[in-house]
Motif scaffolding. Structure first.
Motif, PDB file in Angstrom:
ATOM      1  N   ARG A  15       0.843  -1.201   0.000  1.00 63.84           N
ATOM      2  CA  ARG A  15       0.000   0.000   0.000  1.00 63.84           C
ATOM      3  C   ARG A  15       0.867   1.236   0.000  1.00 63.84           C
ATOM      4  O   ARG A  15       2.021   1.198   0.442  1.00 63.84           O
ATOM      5  CB  ARG A  15      -0.911   0.015   1.233  1.00 63.84           C
ATOM      6  CG  ARG A  15      -1.890  -1.128   1.293  1.00 63.84           C
ATOM      7  CD  ARG A  15      -2.635  -1.254  -0.004  1.00 63.84           C
ATOM      8  NE  ARG A  15      -3.696  -2.229   0.123  1.00 63.84           N
ATOM      9  CZ  ARG A  15      -4.990  -1.894   0.215  1.00 63.84           C
ATOM     10  NH1 ARG A  15      -5.354  -0.638   0.167  1.00 63.84           N
ATOM     11  NH2 ARG A  15      -5.888  -2.830   0.337  1.00 63.84           N
ATOM     12  N   LYS A  16       0.288   2.340  -0.476  1.00 61.47           N
ATOM     13  CA  LYS A  16       1.040   3.594  -0.541  1.00 61.47           C
ATOM     14  C   LYS A  16       0.235   4.693   0.142  1.00 61.47           C
ATOM     15  O   LYS A  16      -0.955   4.859  -0.141  1.00 61.47           O
ATOM     16  CB  LYS A  16       1.288   3.937  -2.011  1.00 61.47           C
ATOM     17  CG  LYS A  16       2.118   5.182  -2.222  1.00 61.47           C
ATOM     18  CD  LYS A  16       2.561   5.252  -3.678  1.00 61.47           C
ATOM     19  CE  LYS A  16       3.290   6.536  -3.983  1.00 61.47           C
ATOM     20  NZ  LYS A  16       3.728   6.585  -5.396  1.00 61.47           N
ATOM     21  N   ILE A  17       0.899   5.391   1.028  1.00 58.70           N
ATOM     22  CA  ILE A  17       0.227   6.455   1.775  1.00 58.70           C
ATOM     23  C   ILE A  17       1.043   7.728   1.628  1.00 58.70           C
ATOM     24  O   ILE A  17       2.244   7.739   1.897  1.00 58.70           O
ATOM     25  CB  ILE A  17       0.144   6.086   3.284  1.00 58.70           C
ATOM     26  CG1 ILE A  17      -0.452   4.686   3.451  1.00 58.70           C
ATOM     27  CG2 ILE A  17      -0.679   7.126   4.047  1.00 58.70           C
ATOM     28  CD1 ILE A  17      -0.001   3.977   4.710  1.00 58.70           C
ATOM     29  N   SER A  18       0.405   8.802   1.177  1.00 63.54           N
ATOM     30  CA  SER A  18       1.105  10.084   1.094  1.00 63.54           C
ATOM     31  C   SER A  18       0.637  10.985   2.218  1.00 63.54           C
ATOM     32  O   SER A  18      -0.560  11.032   2.538  1.00 63.54           O
ATOM     33  CB  SER A  18       0.854  10.745  -0.265  1.00 63.54           C
ATOM     34  OG  SER A  18       1.489   9.988  -1.271  1.00 63.54           O
ATOM     35  N   THR A  61       3.759  10.964  -5.527  1.00 64.21           N
ATOM     36  CA  THR A  61       2.602  10.471  -4.758  1.00 64.21           C
ATOM     37  C   THR A  61       1.671   9.601  -5.608  1.00 64.21           C
ATOM     38  O   THR A  61       0.661   9.102  -5.104  1.00 64.21           O
ATOM     39  CB  THR A  61       1.747  11.640  -4.197  1.00 64.21           C
ATOM     40  OG1 THR A  61       1.090  12.309  -5.300  1.00 64.21           O
ATOM     41  CG2 THR A  61       2.583  12.630  -3.414  1.00 64.21           C
ATOM     42  N   ASN A 103      -0.716   7.238  -7.483  1.00 60.82           N
ATOM     43  CA  ASN A 103      -1.394   5.993  -7.087  1.00 60.82           C
ATOM     44  C   ASN A 103      -1.342   5.691  -5.594  1.00 60.82           C
ATOM     45  O   ASN A 103      -1.244   4.533  -5.192  1.00 60.82           O
ATOM     46  CB  ASN A 103      -0.848   4.795  -7.886  1.00 60.82           C
ATOM     47  CG  ASN A 103      -1.045   5.000  -9.367  1.00 60.82           C
ATOM     48  OD1 ASN A 103      -2.124   5.443  -9.791  1.00 60.82           O
ATOM     49  ND2 ASN A 103      -0.016   4.742 -10.148  1.00 60.82           N
ATOM     50  N   SER A 104      -1.421   6.730  -4.809  1.00 64.53           N
ATOM     51  CA  SER A 104      -1.541   6.507  -3.366  1.00 64.53           C
ATOM     52  C   SER A 104      -2.907   5.908  -3.065  1.00 64.53           C
ATOM     53  O   SER A 104      -3.894   6.236  -3.727  1.00 64.53           O
ATOM     54  CB  SER A 104      -1.429   7.832  -2.606  1.00 64.53           C
ATOM     55  OG  SER A 104      -0.147   8.372  -2.740  1.00 64.53           O
ATOM     56  N   ASP A 105      -2.960   5.052  -2.053  1.00 64.16           N
ATOM     57  CA  ASP A 105      -4.255   4.508  -1.616  1.00 64.16           C
ATOM     58  C   ASP A 105      -4.936   5.478  -0.665  1.00 64.16           C
ATOM     59  O   ASP A 105      -6.143   5.674  -0.722  1.00 64.16           O
ATOM     60  CB  ASP A 105      -4.036   3.161  -0.922  1.00 64.16           C
ATOM     61  CG  ASP A 105      -3.431   2.148  -1.871  1.00 64.16           C
ATOM     62  OD1 ASP A 105      -4.169   1.727  -2.789  1.00 64.16           O
ATOM     63  OD2 ASP A 105      -2.247   1.821  -1.742  1.00 64.16           O
ATOM     64  N   VAL A 127      -4.364   9.422   1.201  1.00 66.38           N
ATOM     65  CA  VAL A 127      -3.585  10.659   1.299  1.00 66.38           C
ATOM     66  C   VAL A 127      -4.070  11.432   2.526  1.00 66.38           C
ATOM     67  O   VAL A 127      -5.273  11.626   2.709  1.00 66.38           O
ATOM     68  CB  VAL A 127      -3.731  11.537   0.036  1.00 66.38           C
ATOM     69  CG1 VAL A 127      -2.957  12.843   0.213  1.00 66.38           C
ATOM     70  CG2 VAL A 127      -3.237  10.792  -1.203  1.00 66.38           C
ATOM     71  N   SER A 150      -3.513  10.782  -7.899  1.00 68.47           N
ATOM     72  CA  SER A 150      -4.153   9.631  -7.230  1.00 68.47           C
ATOM     73  C   SER A 150      -5.670   9.769  -7.290  1.00 68.47           C
ATOM     74  O   SER A 150      -6.332  10.011  -6.277  1.00 68.47           O
ATOM     75  CB  SER A 150      -3.706   9.542  -5.762  1.00 68.47           C
ATOM     76  OG  SER A 150      -2.319   9.417  -5.659  1.00 68.47           O
ATOM     77  N   CYS A 176      -7.826   7.747  -4.701  1.00 68.00           N
ATOM     78  CA  CYS A 176      -7.424   7.643  -3.298  1.00 68.00           C
ATOM     79  C   CYS A 176      -8.542   8.055  -2.336  1.00 68.00           C
ATOM     80  O   CYS A 176      -9.570   8.609  -2.734  1.00 68.00           O
ATOM     81  CB  CYS A 176      -6.193   8.510  -3.033  1.00 68.00           C
ATOM     82  SG  CYS A 176      -6.535  10.277  -3.026  1.00 68.00           S
TER      83      CYS A 176
END
Ligand code: APR
Length: 310
Positions: A4-7, A71, A73-75, A77, A113, A116
Motif C-alpha cells: 500500500r502507498k500512503i502520502s 505520490t 497511485n496513493s491509496d 492521502v 491519485s 485515493c
C-alpha cells in the motif's frame, strides 16, 4: 500484490509524526510531501525515519519530496499542510490561507491519485474538509476529516486517569465540530462496559467533559509555540489503518452530511464505520433535546467558518 502507498502532505510536526507511526505499523510505503522551499529538510526527515527501520524492525519505504508525481497511485492521502494561527492573525486570515493551501494540494492529489481516499487534519478541520471535498470532486465516502478520534482519545485519557484504570477499557463518544463547543456524549461512554455515570460523580464528569472540549488549547498553552501533534498523528493513523485493512471500525469522523442529524451540505463529526471504501456508513442516533441543542451550536460554529469561504 503491491505494498500500500500512503502520502502525507505537510511534513511539519504532525505530518512527520504521522509518517513515522504509519511506517512503524507497516501500513504501507510513505511519501512525505512539503513545499519546494523545504524539500531538503523533508528528504532528510524521511531518510532519518527510514534509518530507524532496521532498529525497530519495520519494512516500509519512506521518501521526502516536493514533487507530487512521487505520490502517484496513493491509496490514502493525509493532509496536514497549512499554517497555524500566529500572533496578529485573525481567525479569518487562517481560514482563507489554509483554504488556499487545501485547494492547491487537493488539485495535485487528485491529478496523481484519482482513486485515493483523503483524510484531512488541517484546521479549522470541518471547513477544510469541505474545501477539499468540493475541490476534489470525489464522492463523499472518499473525503473525511479527523477530529473525533483525537477528542475521544483526550476524553478517554482523562477518564482513565480519574478511575486509575487502563485507557484500553475506556470508550468515549464525541460529536460535532472540532472546537470548544464539541459534544462529548457521556451517555454513550463506558469503562469496561459500565456506563461512566455509574463510576464517576456528575461534577467530576462535567469537569472531564470541559477539559476535553478545551484539550487542544491546553496543549497549545503548554507548548507555547505550536499545537498538538503526537495524539493527532495517532488519531490519523487509526483512521488510515481502519481503511487500509478494511477493519470497518466504528470511529467518529468528520463526514459530509446530507440530512443526517438534520444537517445538509456540510461536514461535521459523527459516528461512522470506516473501511476499504473510506466512509462506509454514518451511524445515526437519537439525541436528547439537550444533546441536539449542543450539536446545533457546534454546527452553527462550523457554518460560520464555512461562510468565510464562500
Ligand atoms: N503544500 C505542502 N505543504 C505545505 C503547504 C503546501 N501548500 N503549505 C504549508 N505546508 C507545510 C509547511 O511547510 C509545514 O511544514 O505544512 C507543514 C505544517 O506543519 P507545522 O507548521 O509543523 O504544523 P503542524 O503542527 O504539523 O499542524 C498542521 O494540523 O492540527 C493541525 O492546526 C494544525 O492546521 C494545522 C495542521
Amino acid at each position: 500484490i503491491r505494498r500500500r502507498k500512503i502520502s502525507v502532505i505537510g511534513a511539519g510536526f504532525t505530518g512527520a509524526t504521522t509518517a513515522l507511526m504509519l511506517a512503524q505499523k507497516e501500513l504501507g510505503d510513505i511519501v512525505l510531501v512539503d513545499i519546494p522551499q523545504v524539500e531538503n529538510p523533508t528528504k532528510g526527515k524521511a531518510l532519518d525515519m527510514l534509518e530507524a527501520s532496521p532498529v525497530q524492525g519495520f519494512d516500509a519505504n519512506i521518501i521526502g519530496t516536493s514533487n507530487y508525481e512521487d505520490t502517484a497511485n496513493s491509496d490514502v492521502v493525509i493532509i496536514t499542510a497549512g499554517i497555524a494561527r500566529k500572533p496578529g492573525m485573525s481567525r479569518d486570515d487562517l481560514v482563507s490561507t489554509n483554504a488556499k493551501v487545501m485547494r492547491a494540494v487537493t488539485e495535485q492529489i487528485v491529478k496523481y491519485s484519482p482513486d485515493c481516499i483523503i483524510i484531512v487534519l488541517t484546521n479549522p478541520v470541518d471547513a477544510m474538509t469541505y474545501e477539499v471535498y468540493r475541490t476534489s470532486g470525489f464522492p463523499k465516502h472518499r473525503v473525511i476529516g479527523q477530529s473525533g478520534v483525537l477528542d475521544t482519545a483526550r476524553f478517554r485519557t482523562f477518564v482513565a486517569q480519574e478511575l486509575n484504570v487502563s485507557v484500553e477499557d475506556v470508550t468515549g463518544f464525541v460529536l460535532g465540530g472540532h472546537g470548544d463547543d464539541m459534544v462529548p456524549l457521556v451517555r454513550y461512554s463506558y469503562a469496561g462496559g459500565i456506563p461512566l455515570e455509574k463510576l464517576i460523580d456528575k461534577d467530576r464528569l462535567e469537569a472531564i467533559v470541559e477539559r476535553t472540549r478545551k484539550g487542544g488549547g491546553e496543549i497549545v498553552n503548554l507548548l507555547g509555540n505550536g499545537s498538538a501533534y503526537y495524539a493527532p498523528a495517532a488519531a490519523l493513523v487509526q483512521m488510515a489503518e481502519a481503511i487500509l485493512k478494511d477493519k470497518r471500525r466504528i470511529l467518529p469522523a468528520i463526514a459530509y452530511l446530507e440530512g443526517e442529524y438534520g444537517y445538509n451540505d456540510m461536514y461535521l463529526g459523527v459516528p461512522t464505520i470506516l473501511g476499504a471504501n473510506g466512509l462506509e456508513k454514518i451511524i445515526e442516533l437519537e439525541l436528547t433535546e439537550e444533546e441536539k441543542a449542543a450539536l446545533d451550536r457546534s454546527a452553527d460554529s462550523v457554518r460560520k467558518v464555512m461562510k468565510i469561504l464562500n
